[in-house]
Design an enzyme around this catalytic site. Structure first.
Site, PDB file in Angstrom:
ATOM      1  N   SER A 255       0.843  -1.186   0.000  1.00  0.00           N
ATOM      2  CA  SER A 255       0.000   0.000   0.000  1.00  0.00           C
ATOM      3  C   SER A 255       0.886   1.246   0.000  1.00  0.00           C
ATOM      4  O   SER A 255       1.700   1.425  -0.899  1.00  0.00           O
ATOM      5  CB  SER A 255      -0.972  -0.038   1.189  1.00  0.00           C
ATOM      6  OG  SER A 255      -1.985   0.926   1.068  1.00  0.00           O
TER       7      SER A 255
ATOM      8  N   GLU B  95      -9.072  -5.715  -3.938  1.00  0.00           N
ATOM      9  CA  GLU B  95      -8.461  -4.725  -3.046  1.00  0.00           C
ATOM     10  C   GLU B  95      -9.498  -3.875  -2.322  1.00  0.00           C
ATOM     11  O   GLU B  95      -9.420  -3.639  -1.121  1.00  0.00           O
ATOM     12  CB  GLU B  95      -7.539  -3.792  -3.858  1.00  0.00           C
ATOM     13  CG  GLU B  95      -6.376  -4.458  -4.546  1.00  0.00           C
ATOM     14  CD  GLU B  95      -5.169  -4.651  -3.657  1.00  0.00           C
ATOM     15  OE1 GLU B  95      -5.225  -4.287  -2.464  1.00  0.00           O
ATOM     16  OE2 GLU B  95      -4.163  -5.180  -4.167  1.00  0.00           O
TER      17      GLU B  95
ATOM     18  N   HIS C 141      -7.489  -5.858   0.110  1.00  0.00           N
ATOM     19  CA  HIS C 141      -6.255  -5.125   0.386  1.00  0.00           C
ATOM     20  C   HIS C 141      -5.630  -5.637   1.682  1.00  0.00           C
ATOM     21  O   HIS C 141      -6.326  -5.889   2.665  1.00  0.00           O
ATOM     22  CB  HIS C 141      -6.614  -3.645   0.526  1.00  0.00           C
ATOM     23  CG  HIS C 141      -5.452  -2.708   0.550  1.00  0.00           C
ATOM     24  ND1 HIS C 141      -4.564  -2.582  -0.495  1.00  0.00           N
ATOM     25  CD2 HIS C 141      -5.044  -1.810   1.483  1.00  0.00           C
ATOM     26  CE1 HIS C 141      -3.669  -1.662  -0.210  1.00  0.00           C
ATOM     27  NE2 HIS C 141      -3.928  -1.182   0.996  1.00  0.00           N
TER      28      HIS C 141
END
Length: 508
Positions: free
Chosen positions: A210, A324, A423
């Site tokens: 990320s 995600e 995610h």
């Protein structure tokens, strides 16, 4: 009874001499662990908003048995620390502080073995997070792969990325990228010290998820980091651009207006909580303060219009998770109940004029997806997936070091399967920390089966620059002819030109 429940005393390591002073950690099974190693002077007072400085050298042995303070989190006061499913703090992590320049090291031996080094950059955008999250424990990777793992704390949000150069002059020219300069200083520490911890300073891999992936992207374009790392892994965080000085200067001026100060002395006089609370009154909480293309420390956008020449020789491993955006959407009261009208509206916001064609392609890829999951698929494709493909293409176009592309497709059963493959799901799999993350990966054998494959690939890449590992199908570097992508699952496989129709819509 209380004495019976007390933890056993730590077995201490031998004293290790570093460039800053002697340190001593503790023994954890076959590993030697050093937590809370200081790599920089406290970035406070006259050092606030400026490039990091070396710490004052010490002569008495520093005890490195517990995590150092994480950075101040966006909008929070000192001591406060948020949490998420992908980033829960370790039980022994202290409260946040401006004095946050610390690293943690796990090593199989204080010897001359010259093991590969893996330096982890945490997620949380540029706003939140720390290297002390529970799932980032580097012990399992160090044990399994005979590597040295390092996790990092560095300045975040307004403390790391407030561009004051236009307002306050050359002393603050690099304030908009100070948090990234912290990471460069970490890599310099690794260069100067990691051999003493059993690592090889000429075989360093940086990896992050990320916001951490974006940090890796930026380091690939930073001259000050050249030669300090040799391989790079970008997980669900492709960073194609940095902030412009013009935009950053506007945000900084708005921030100074909120504070009601006009000069550097006025800012320096304010307490930490005041500075932090005021920052969330300006722009987006997560994206208001991000690294600035300052023309010096970061002379260009990382991957626009092409891949940076200074890191052409660095192999890259890059990829995403299938779903995600479910992690960000699940807090929406309408999650699971979005209508076709909602899908159309949200897809238009994400993909503009391409929305209708994109949704049509994604329906073919995921014929069983409801409007909620198609919305997530649109947001995933237009964001992290397209950016990752773009980086892989531009890296491949250099014709130098390879790029390898992956997608995690395994779905977690937690939350009744509602998250699918969200995610951050790959983090405990990559770190081989399934037992530390059962609340995220669920029960049963499947998570460990996937973790065995992903952690092996990451370790192979750290050793050789090639992620091919035992138990995986043959995985070729990415190019624009075959576009090979490893799909990690209980039974992993390689697919060429994954989701080709989606890609053609987005690139058309």
């Amino acid at each position: 009874m209380a004495d019976d429940m007390a933890p056993a005393p730590l077995t201490r390591t031998s004293v290790v001499k570093t460039s800053n002073g002697p340190v001593r950690g503790y023994v954890e099974g076959v590993l030697q662990v050093f937590k809370g190693l200081r790599y920089g002077a406290p970035p406070t007072g006259e050092h606030r908003f400026k490039p990091p400085q070396p710490p004052a050298p010490w002569t008495e042995t520093a005890e490195a048995t517990s995590y150092g303070a994480p950075a101040i989190q966006s909008g929070m006061a000192p001591g406060e620390r948020g949490s998420s499913a992908g980033d829960p703090p370790a039980p022994d992590e202290p409260g946040s502080s401006e004095d946050c320049l610390f690293i943690n090291v796990w090593t199989p031996g204080l010897d001359q073995a010259k093991r590969p080094v893996m330096v982890w950059l945490h997620g949380g955008g540029f706003a939140n997070g720390s290297g002390g999250a529970a799932m980032y424990d580097g012990g399992a990777l160090a044990r399994k792969g005979d590597v040295v793992t390092v996790t990092v704390n560095h300045r975040l949000n307004v403390f790391g990325y407030l561009h004051l150069g236009d307002a306050f002059g050359p002393d603050y020219a690099q304030s908009g990228i100070a948090g990234m300069l912290d990471i460069v200083q970490v890599l310099e520490w690794v260069r100067d010290n990691i051999e003493t911890f059993g690592g090889d300073p000429s075989n360093v891999t940086i990896f992050g998820e990320s916001g951490g992936g974006w940090k890796v992207s930026l380091l690939l374009a930073m001259p000050g980091a050249k030669g300090l790392f040799h391989k790079a892994i970008i997980q669900s965080g492709p960073g194609l651009r940095g902030a412009t000085k013009a935009d950053a200067a506007k945000i900084a001026q708005s921030y100074l207006d909120v504070l009601g100060v006009k000069d550097a002395a006025g800012v320096a006089a304010l307490d930490t909580e005041t500075l932090s609370r005021a920052s969330v009154k300006v722009g987006d909480r997560m994206r208001g303060f991000t690294p600035v293309v300052d023309g010096a420390a970061l002379p260009r956008d990382p991957f626009v219009p092409d891949a940076p020449a200074i890191s052409a020789d660095v192999p890259v491993l890059i990829g995403t998770n299938k779903d995600e955006s479910t992690l960000f959407m699940i807090g929406d009261p309408k999650f699971g109940e979005l209508t076709e009208e909602d899908l159309a509206k949200r897809s238009k916001a994400a993909a503009g004029d391409k929305a209708q064609a994109l949704v049509a392609e994604l329906r073919m890829v995921h014929p069983d997806y409801s409007p909620t999951y198609l919305t997530s698929a649109v947001q995933t494709a237009t964001g992290m997936w397209l950016g990752s493909i773009t980086i892989a293409e531009r890296k491949a176009a250099q014709g130098a070091a390879p790029a390898y592309v992956y997608m995690l497709t395994w779905e977690t059963p937690v939350s009744r399967g509602r998250l699918k493959c969200p995610h951050a799901l790959e983090i405990p799999l990559v770190f081989d920390n399934v037992e530390k993350a059962r609340n995220f990966v669920g029960r049963g054998d499947e998570p460990q089966t996937v973790a065995d494959q992903m952690s092996s690939a990451w370790l192979a890449f750290a050793h050789t620059g090639d992620p091919n590992a035992e138990g995986l199908p043959a995985w070729a570097p990415y190019d624009t002819t075959t576009r090979a992508t490893m799909l990690f699952n209980v039974e992993s496989r390689v697919e060429n030109d994954l989701n080709a129709g989606v890609r053609k819509v987005l690139q058309g």
